[in-house]
Design a protein around this motif. Structure first.
Motif, PDB file in Angstrom:
ATOM      1  N   HIS A   1       0.821  -1.213   0.000  1.00 36.18           N
ATOM      2  CA  HIS A   1       0.000   0.000   0.000  1.00 36.18           C
ATOM      3  C   HIS A   1       0.856   1.264   0.000  1.00 36.18           C
ATOM      4  CE1 HIS A   1      -3.003  -3.019   1.101  1.00 36.18           C
ATOM      5  NE2 HIS A   1      -3.878  -2.169   0.588  1.00 36.18           N
ATOM      6  N   LYS A   2       0.202   2.339  -0.362  1.00 36.15           N
ATOM      7  CA  LYS A   2       0.880   3.639  -0.443  1.00 36.15           C
ATOM      8  C   LYS A   2       1.567   3.966   0.885  1.00 36.15           C
ATOM      9  CE  LYS A   2      -0.163   8.315  -2.074  1.00 36.15           C
ATOM     10  NZ  LYS A   2       0.752   8.990  -1.192  1.00 36.15           N
ATOM     11  N   GLY A   3       2.806   4.420   0.801  1.00 37.00           N
ATOM     12  CA  GLY A   3       3.544   4.841   1.985  1.00 37.00           C
ATOM     13  C   GLY A   3       4.267   3.725   2.716  1.00 37.00           C
ATOM     14  N   GLU A   4       4.165   2.484   2.219  1.00 36.10           N
ATOM     15  CA  GLU A   4       4.874   1.379   2.882  1.00 36.10           C
ATOM     16  C   GLU A   4       6.356   1.357   2.515  1.00 36.10           C
ATOM     17  OE1 GLU A   4       3.113  -2.457   4.209  1.00 36.10           O
ATOM     18  OE2 GLU A   4       2.039  -2.286   2.304  1.00 36.10           O
ATOM     19  N   PHE A   5       7.156   0.808   3.419  1.00 38.67           N
ATOM     20  CA  PHE A   5       8.592   0.599   3.177  1.00 38.67           C
ATOM     21  C   PHE A   5       8.832  -0.897   3.353  1.00 38.67           C
ATOM     22  CE2 PHE A   5      13.128   1.850   4.812  1.00 38.67           C
ATOM     23  CZ  PHE A   5      13.675   1.240   3.696  1.00 38.67           C
ATOM     24  N   VAL A   6       8.955  -1.606   2.208  1.00 38.92           N
ATOM     25  CA  VAL A   6       9.003  -3.067   2.208  1.00 38.92           C
ATOM     26  C   VAL A   6      10.350  -3.542   1.673  1.00 38.92           C
ATOM     27  CG1 VAL A   6       7.893  -5.173   1.351  1.00 38.92           C
ATOM     28  CG2 VAL A   6       6.519  -3.109   1.738  1.00 38.92           C
ATOM     29  N   ALA A   7      10.992  -4.444   2.410  1.00 35.34           N
ATOM     30  CA  ALA A   7      12.194  -5.117   1.904  1.00 35.34           C
ATOM     31  C   ALA A   7      11.797  -6.500   1.422  1.00 35.34           C
ATOM     32  CB  ALA A   7      13.248  -5.229   2.995  1.00 35.34           C
ATOM     33  N   ILE A   8      12.225  -6.838   0.210  1.00 30.91           N
ATOM     34  CA  ILE A   8      12.047  -8.198  -0.296  1.00 30.91           C
ATOM     35  C   ILE A   8      13.422  -8.850  -0.270  1.00 30.91           C
ATOM     36  CG2 ILE A   8      11.413  -9.607  -2.298  1.00 30.91           C
ATOM     37  CD1 ILE A   8       9.360  -7.403  -2.981  1.00 30.91           C
ATOM     38  N   ILE A   9      13.558  -9.866   0.572  1.00 33.16           N
ATOM     39  CA  ILE A   9      14.881 -10.465   0.797  1.00 33.16           C
ATOM     40  C   ILE A   9      14.891 -11.925   0.373  1.00 33.16           C
ATOM     41  CG2 ILE A   9      14.334 -10.966   3.236  1.00 33.16           C
ATOM     42  CD1 ILE A   9      17.379 -10.500   3.785  1.00 33.16           C
ATOM     43  N   GLY A  10      16.003 -12.320  -0.221  1.00 32.56           N
ATOM     44  CA  GLY A  10      16.189 -13.716  -0.606  1.00 32.56           C
ATOM     45  C   GLY A  10      17.615 -13.916  -1.062  1.00 32.56           C
ATOM     46  N   GLN A  11      18.085 -15.130  -0.970  1.00 30.35           N
ATOM     47  CA  GLN A  11      19.439 -15.439  -1.422  1.00 30.35           C
ATOM     48  C   GLN A  11      19.451 -15.571  -2.946  1.00 30.35           C
ATOM     49  OE1 GLN A  11      21.904 -15.066   0.712  1.00 30.35           O
ATOM     50  NE2 GLN A  11      20.239 -14.625   2.127  1.00 30.35           N
ATOM     51  N   SER A  12      20.638 -15.699  -3.502  1.00 35.19           N
ATOM     52  CA  SER A  12      20.787 -15.914  -4.935  1.00 35.19           C
ATOM     53  C   SER A  12      20.003 -17.165  -5.341  1.00 35.19           C
ATOM     54  CB  SER A  12      22.279 -16.105  -5.237  1.00 35.19           C
ATOM     55  OG  SER A  12      22.465 -16.295  -6.600  1.00 35.19           O
ATOM     56  N   GLY A  13      19.199 -17.051  -6.396  1.00 31.77           N
ATOM     57  CA  GLY A  13      18.412 -18.195  -6.851  1.00 31.77           C
ATOM     58  C   GLY A  13      17.065 -18.339  -6.178  1.00 31.77           C
ATOM     59  N   SER A  14      16.727 -17.410  -5.268  1.00 32.71           N
ATOM     60  CA  SER A  14      15.460 -17.517  -4.524  1.00 32.71           C
ATOM     61  C   SER A  14      14.258 -17.091  -5.363  1.00 32.71           C
ATOM     62  CB  SER A  14      15.517 -16.638  -3.270  1.00 32.71           C
ATOM     63  OG  SER A  14      15.691 -15.275  -3.638  1.00 32.71           O
ATOM     64  N   GLY A  15      14.517 -16.306  -6.411  1.00 30.09           N
ATOM     65  CA  GLY A  15      13.414 -15.749  -7.200  1.00 30.09           C
ATOM     66  C   GLY A  15      13.248 -14.261  -6.988  1.00 30.09           C
ATOM     67  N   LYS A  16      14.058 -13.664  -6.087  1.00 31.45           N
ATOM     68  CA  LYS A  16      13.841 -12.244  -5.780  1.00 31.45           C
ATOM     69  C   LYS A  16      14.153 -11.338  -6.972  1.00 31.45           C
ATOM     70  CE  LYS A  16      18.178 -10.649  -3.725  1.00 31.45           C
ATOM     71  NZ  LYS A  16      19.012 -11.727  -4.259  1.00 31.45           N
ATOM     72  N   SER A  17      15.182 -11.692  -7.771  1.00 26.97           N
ATOM     73  CA  SER A  17      15.517 -10.850  -8.932  1.00 26.97           C
ATOM     74  C   SER A  17      14.429 -10.949 -10.000  1.00 26.97           C
ATOM     75  CB  SER A  17      16.864 -11.262  -9.519  1.00 26.97           C
ATOM     76  OG  SER A  17      17.881 -11.052  -8.559  1.00 26.97           O
ATOM     77  N   THR A  18      13.914 -12.148 -10.191  1.00 30.86           N
ATOM     78  CA  THR A  18      12.784 -12.320 -11.127  1.00 30.86           C
ATOM     79  C   THR A  18      11.595 -11.498 -10.651  1.00 30.86           C
ATOM     80  OG1 THR A  18      13.525 -14.558 -11.615  1.00 30.86           O
ATOM     81  CG2 THR A  18      11.264 -14.028 -12.214  1.00 30.86           C
ATOM     82  N   PHE A  19      11.344 -11.546  -9.333  1.00 26.27           N
ATOM     83  CA  PHE A  19      10.226 -10.800  -8.764  1.00 26.27           C
ATOM     84  C   PHE A  19      10.435  -9.302  -8.958  1.00 26.27           C
ATOM     85  CE2 PHE A  19       7.412 -10.241  -4.744  1.00 26.27           C
ATOM     86  CZ  PHE A  19       6.284 -10.162  -5.540  1.00 26.27           C
ATOM     87  N   MET A  20      11.684  -8.840  -8.774  1.00 24.51           N
ATOM     88  CA  MET A  20      11.977  -7.423  -8.991  1.00 24.51           C
ATOM     89  C   MET A  20      11.680  -7.031 -10.433  1.00 24.51           C
ATOM     90  SD  MET A  20      15.055  -4.855  -9.292  1.00 24.51           S
ATOM     91  CE  MET A  20      14.922  -5.202 -10.989  1.00 24.51           C
ATOM     92  N   ASN A  21      12.059  -7.906 -11.373  1.00 30.55           N
ATOM     93  CA  ASN A  21      11.801  -7.615 -12.785  1.00 30.55           C
ATOM     94  C   ASN A  21      10.306  -7.525 -13.081  1.00 30.55           C
ATOM     95  OD1 ASN A  21      14.511  -7.478 -13.422  1.00 30.55           O
ATOM     96  ND2 ASN A  21      14.649  -9.601 -14.073  1.00 30.55           N
ATOM     97  N   MET A  22       9.516  -8.353 -12.382  1.00 27.98           N
ATOM     98  CA  MET A  22       8.047  -8.285 -12.548  1.00 27.98           C
ATOM     99  C   MET A  22       7.507  -6.975 -11.970  1.00 27.98           C
ATOM    100  SD  MET A  22       7.140 -11.125 -13.935  1.00 27.98           S
ATOM    101  CE  MET A  22       8.437 -12.201 -14.461  1.00 27.98           C
ATOM    102  N   LEU A  23       7.914  -6.681 -10.717  1.00 23.91           N
ATOM    103  CA  LEU A  23       7.409  -5.476 -10.046  1.00 23.91           C
ATOM    104  C   LEU A  23       7.826  -4.211 -10.797  1.00 23.91           C
ATOM    105  CD1 LEU A  23       8.086  -6.395  -6.295  1.00 23.91           C
ATOM    106  CD2 LEU A  23       5.903  -6.454  -7.501  1.00 23.91           C
ATOM    107  N   GLY A  24       9.015  -4.261 -11.408  1.00 19.17           N
ATOM    108  CA  GLY A  24       9.516  -3.099 -12.143  1.00 19.17           C
ATOM    109  C   GLY A  24       9.054  -3.033 -13.582  1.00 19.17           C
TER     110      GLY A  24
END
Length: 235
Positions: free
Chosen positions: A33-56
């Motif tokens: 939601h608006k105004g949130e400060f969220v960290a998405i954390i994961g190790q290499s291979g966890s899917g976090k970079s793929t998720f970043m590419n989706m969100l971006g």
């Protein structure tokens, strides 16, 4: 509660469909939601970079939905996605991505040119955002005349200049020493206090612990989604 700024429903990203398929994202649901400060954390291979590419909006899912600021962006074509990226998201990258032969001011102005903002307004927005990150005395300096921490501050100024609804920071302290990392995190926390919506992608527990909410991703799934009890809303 108002509609989520970011809403991901049953999101999947599959590479090499078939017997050797890799499920980089496996039925992910998330709301920010608006105004949130969220960290998405994961190790290499966890899917976090793929998720970043989706969100971006740098990639589209195999299945599932992604609503950004009320718009379904999950089935958009490249041209439409680039328009959305330019208007809705301010990117901060690990590698700064500044243009070497442009000054700090010109680097911050560049995306505003693509948005069709007139010269006078563009200059005003760029100056304001450089002041916000404490670089009013460095506006005429080129990247090679600045430290890594200063270059990352220029990159932050560039991300916030057009006042996009979402700021997406991908390992923003990854190339910095510990003192510069602290400076950058203080700037990000200050942006959160002033009402910005921040999504921080990291593999570093110490960095993630400075966010208000921590989403852990593992094997393409959200493993946990918690509010950081120790987060301090400083004045």
């Amino acid at each position: 509660m108002e509609d989520a700024l970011v809403r991901v429903v049953n999101l999947c990203k599959v590479y090499n469909p078939g017997e050797n398929e890799v499920r980089a994202l496996d039925h992910v649901d998330l709301e920010i939601h608006k105004g949130e400060f969220v960290a998405i954390i994961g190790q290499s291979g966890s899917g976090k970079s793929t998720f970043m590419n989706m969100l971006g909006c740098l990639d589209v899912p195999t299945s599932g939905k992604y609503y950004l600021n009320g718009t379904d962006v999950s089935t958009m074509k490249d041209n439409d996605l680039s328009v959305v990226r330019n208007k809705e998201i301010g990117f901060i990258f690990q590698g700064f991505n500044l243009i070497a032969n442009l000054t700090a001011l010109e680097n911050v102005e560049l995306p505003l040119i693509y948005r069709g903002i007139d010269r006078k307004t563009r200059r005003k927005l760029a100056v304001e955002s450089l002041k916000k990150v404490g670089l009013e005395k460095r506006m005429d300096h080129k990247p090679n005349e600045m430290s890594g921490g200063q270059q990352q501050r220029v990159a932050i100024a560039r991300a916030i200049a057009a006042r996009p609804p979402v700021i997406l920071a991908d390992e923003p302290t990854g190339n910095l020493d510990s003192a510069s990392s602290r400076e950058i995190m203080e700037i990000l926390k200050g942006m959160h206090r002033s009402g910005e919506t921040l999504i921080l992608i990291t593999h570093d527990n110490g960095i993630a612990a400075q966010a208000r909410r921590v989403v852990r991703i593992m094997d393409g799934k959200i493993e946990s989604d918690t509010i950081n009890e120790e987060f301090v809303e400083e004045a």
